[in-house]
Design a protein around this motif. Structure first.
Motif, mmCIF file in Angstrom:
data_model
loop_
_atom_site.group_PDB
_atom_site.id
_atom_site.type_symbol
_atom_site.label_atom_id
_atom_site.label_comp_id
_atom_site.label_asym_id
_atom_site.label_seq_id
_atom_site.Cartn_x
_atom_site.Cartn_y
_atom_site.Cartn_z
ATOM 1 N N UNK A 192 18.514 -22.032 -8.113
ATOM 2 C CA UNK A 192 18.534 -20.571 -8.023
ATOM 3 C C UNK A 192 19.763 -19.942 -8.684
ATOM 4 N N UNK A 193 20.737 -20.766 -9.064
ATOM 5 C CA UNK A 193 21.987 -20.250 -9.616
ATOM 6 C C UNK A 193 21.958 -20.268 -11.144
ATOM 7 N N UNK A 194 22.606 -19.276 -11.751
ATOM 8 C CA UNK A 194 22.762 -19.245 -13.203
ATOM 9 C C UNK A 194 23.975 -20.060 -13.643
ATOM 10 N N UNK A 195 24.760 -20.508 -12.671
ATOM 11 C CA UNK A 195 25.975 -21.281 -12.951
ATOM 12 C C UNK A 195 25.770 -22.729 -12.521
ATOM 13 N N UNK A 196 26.728 -23.558 -12.895
ATOM 14 C CA UNK A 196 26.677 -24.952 -12.479
ATOM 15 C C UNK A 196 27.238 -25.018 -11.063
ATOM 16 N N UNK A 197 26.335 -24.850 -10.094
ATOM 17 C CA UNK A 197 26.658 -24.918 -8.676
ATOM 18 C C UNK A 197 25.877 -26.068 -8.068
ATOM 19 N N UNK A 205 36.531 -21.724 -10.745
ATOM 20 C CA UNK A 205 36.030 -21.331 -12.034
ATOM 21 C C UNK A 205 34.548 -21.661 -12.101
ATOM 22 N N UNK A 206 33.774 -20.750 -12.628
ATOM 23 C CA UNK A 206 32.330 -20.934 -12.778
ATOM 24 C C UNK A 206 32.006 -21.226 -14.235
ATOM 25 N N UNK A 207 30.989 -22.043 -14.435
ATOM 26 C CA UNK A 207 30.499 -22.358 -15.780
ATOM 27 C C UNK A 207 29.009 -22.065 -15.794
ATOM 28 N N UNK A 208 28.569 -21.341 -16.810
ATOM 29 C CA UNK A 208 27.145 -21.022 -16.924
ATOM 30 C C UNK A 208 26.337 -22.291 -17.163
ATOM 31 N N UNK A 209 25.118 -22.309 -16.633
ATOM 32 C CA UNK A 209 24.209 -23.419 -16.904
ATOM 33 C C UNK A 209 23.804 -23.379 -18.367
ATOM 34 N N UNK A 210 23.601 -24.541 -18.975
ATOM 35 C CA UNK A 210 23.115 -24.553 -20.353
ATOM 36 C C UNK A 210 21.710 -23.953 -20.433
ATOM 37 N N UNK A 211 21.481 -23.201 -21.496
ATOM 38 C CA UNK A 211 20.146 -22.637 -21.729
ATOM 39 C C UNK A 211 19.269 -23.698 -22.387
#
Length: 191
Positions: A100-105, A1-7
């Motif tokens: 570089x990722x928009x997700x929490x990677x 499951x991917x979670x978007x990074x906080x803006x």
């Protein structure tokens, strides 16, 4: 499951929530309970009220009690959770998340460390397999010649002259397919 990074807006809101909870939690031991209301907003709303009503004093007092209970049960949880995410995990200087990722990677450096560890483990496995094969029961060849050929990296000669040598010795071969070696080693361990 991917979670978007906080803006940036998410982080500002989290910092403001952190400050609000800090204001409620200013008293040592956490805020006192208001005995005029319950301490679980979800239970209150599940028992007939459909939505939170900011004009309803019982809703406001129950919200306060609910927050007060959380703050008493886990003092400064908001500092560890919100602060930990915003000021530690999200801090690019800590190199925890991939910039570089928009997700929490995870940051690519963690994969590099895992790869290096795997290579070190394979090197140890190769060396151990060589020693065990050289000293093993039924080995009739000259062990030092086998070691010299392996150390020189002449893996074609090893395959030709010592076909019964364990698959793990080929981890040292930079051209070897490590996945195939692992499969062969696994299969031979079940024999």
């Amino acid at each position: 499951m991917k979670m978007a990074k906080p803006s940036a807006r998410d982080i500002e809101a989290a910092e403001e929530l952190h400050q609000l909870l800090q204001m409620l939690d200013a008293r040592f031991g956490g805020p006192f309970q208001n005995h005029e209301a319950g301490d679980d907003l979800a239970m209150l709303l599940d028992n007939g009220d459909n939505a939170f009503d900011s004009d309803n004093l019982q809703h406001l007092q129950t919200l306060y009690n609910h927050l007060a209970r959380l703050l008493r049960n886990a003092p400064n949880f908001y500092g560890r959770v919100i602060g930990g995410m915003v000021w530690v995990i999200m801090n690019e200087a800590n190199q925890i998340l991939d910039p570089e990722s928009d997700c929490i990677d995870l940051h690519p450096r963690f994969q590099q460390m895992a790869d290096q560890l795997k290579e070190a483990e394979r090197g140890n496995a190769a060396f151990n397999a060589v020693i065990q094969y050289m000293l093993g029961e039924g080995y009739s060849e000259e062990p030092m010649e086998f070691l010299r050929v392996w150390n020189d990296g002449n893996f074609d000669a090893l395959r030709n002259e010592w076909p019964k040598a364990p698959a793990e010795i080929y981890y040292a071969d930079p051209l070897a397919d490590h996945g195939a070696i692992e499969a062969k080693a696994e299969a031979s361990s079940h024999d």
